[in-house]
Scaffold this active site. Structure first.
Site, PDB file in Angstrom:
ATOM      1  N   CYS A 182       0.839  -1.194   0.000  1.00 17.09           N
ATOM      2  CA  CYS A 182       0.000   0.000   0.000  1.00 17.09           C
ATOM      3  C   CYS A 182       0.877   1.247   0.000  1.00 17.09           C
ATOM      4  CB  CYS A 182      -0.956   0.018   1.191  1.00 17.09           C
ATOM      5  SG  CYS A 182      -0.175  -0.011   2.815  1.00 17.09           S
ATOM      6  N   VAL A 183       0.309   2.325  -0.523  1.00 17.26           N
ATOM      7  CA  VAL A 183       0.972   3.627  -0.594  1.00 17.26           C
ATOM      8  C   VAL A 183       0.019   4.662  -0.023  1.00 17.26           C
ATOM      9  CG1 VAL A 183       1.816   5.435  -2.161  1.00 17.26           C
ATOM     10  CG2 VAL A 183       2.399   3.039  -2.587  1.00 17.26           C
ATOM     11  N   ARG A 189       0.917   8.523  -7.249  1.00 23.09           N
ATOM     12  CA  ARG A 189       1.480   8.961  -8.524  1.00 23.09           C
ATOM     13  C   ARG A 189       2.848   9.628  -8.366  1.00 23.09           C
ATOM     14  NH1 ARG A 189      -3.795  10.680  -8.954  1.00 23.09           N
ATOM     15  NH2 ARG A 189      -3.292  12.879  -9.260  1.00 23.09           N
ATOM     16  N   TYR A 194       6.158   1.415  -7.719  1.00 22.18           N
ATOM     17  CA  TYR A 194       7.226   0.844  -8.537  1.00 22.18           C
ATOM     18  C   TYR A 194       8.512   0.693  -7.732  1.00 22.18           C
ATOM     19  CZ  TYR A 194       4.232   1.751 -12.574  1.00 22.18           C
ATOM     20  OH  TYR A 194       3.194   1.747 -13.472  1.00 22.18           O
ATOM     21  N   TYR A 227       2.002  -3.799 -12.021  1.00 24.59           N
ATOM     22  CA  TYR A 227       2.806  -5.008 -11.961  1.00 24.59           C
ATOM     23  C   TYR A 227       3.298  -5.448 -13.323  1.00 24.59           C
ATOM     24  CZ  TYR A 227       1.761  -5.323  -7.058  1.00 24.59           C
ATOM     25  OH  TYR A 227       1.681  -5.045  -5.715  1.00 24.59           O
TER      26      TYR A 227
END
Length: 263
Positions: A182-183, A189, A194, A227
């Site tokens: 999770c971010v 963005r 990544y 992914y």
């Protein structure tokens, strides 16, 4: 970009909570992403660190980020802060058990975190709750966990479809899964997803992992894009009956072959 992976490689059982505090966890997919538009808070990318977490304070910050990401609460909920803290404490307990090598069926688990200095994101556009709850101190510097995932060295994850590679003896050493990805929504963005995946590949390579997997909801196009741009390819689908039984969106399993690692 919001939730990229399921909360636990093993389900954590919580004691029953009062009705006023009870929150139903939404159907968890192994890789979730929100697609709504929102403002993006930029930061100096040179200050970003992506590394394996070890200190309890950093693991606590990661646990708080996971609670913010994987649970949905009504703002008017009675005792909300106490309940969120309770959930974070349970997640920290489970995380320490996994990372400490005490979880049966897992040879090794690493919590990989993306962190930035508090000074980089402290602003009116970033909530005080995010900065305070996901903050930890590293050698005298206040930093914030802005993204997190688990790398799990194991044959399979409970309640998930199992990867096919490698086959036979040695699979428990050479196969791994990503979970709990999770971010923080305030920093979507910025390429954090990544960066987390790239670091997990390097750690997996160090462990001698040859085959890396992640589960993704079939209708989660942003997650699949993340992914697949990171080199993962389709392997198989979760049976529809299994998804219905577990009351969640159906998933697909994506595979990535770690370069230079052979059984």
């Amino acid at each position: 970009m919001a939730l990229l992976s399921s909360p636990h490689p093993l389900p954590t059982q919580f004691p029953a909570s009062p009705a006023s505090l009870r929150v139903r966890r939404p159907p968890i997919t192994a890789c979730q992403l929100c697609t709504h538009k929102q403002s993006v808070r930029q930061f100096d990318q040179s200050t970003l660190t992506v590394a394996e977490g070890s200190s309890e304070s950093e693991l606590w910050a990661a646990a708080c980020l996971r609670v913010r990401s994987f649970y949905h609460f009504k703002p008017s909920m009675f005792g909300l802060q106490d309940h969120r803290r309770y959930l974070a404490e349970r997640e920290l307990e489970a995380m320490k058990e996994r990372v400490g090598g005490k979880r049966k069926g897992f040879r090794k688990v690493s919590c990989i975190n993306a962190t930035v200095p508090l000074s980089q994101i402290s602003s009116p556009s970033v909530s005080d709750d995010f900065c305070s709850s996901c903050k930890f101190n590293n050698n005298g510097e206040d930093r914030v966990v802005v993204g997190t995932l688990d790398l799990n060295q194991c044959v399979s994850l409970p309640d998930e479809i199992t990867g096919n590679r490698p086959e036979g003896i040695g699979a428990d050493f050479a196969r791994a899964y990503l979970s709990n990805v999770c971010v923080g929504k305030e920093l979507h963005r910025n390429g954090l997803g990544y960066a987390l995946v790239a670091k997990s590949k390097l750690v997996a390579q160090e462990w001698g992992i040859s085959d890396l997997y992640v589960h993704v909801a079939v209708d989660n196009e942003p997650a699949k894009k993340l992914y697949m741009k990171s080199g993962f390819v389709y392997e198989k689908d979760e049976p529809a009956w299994q998804a219905r039984f577990l009351d969640r969106p159906r998933r697909i399993l994506l595979w990535f072959g770690i370069p230079g690692v052979q059984l």
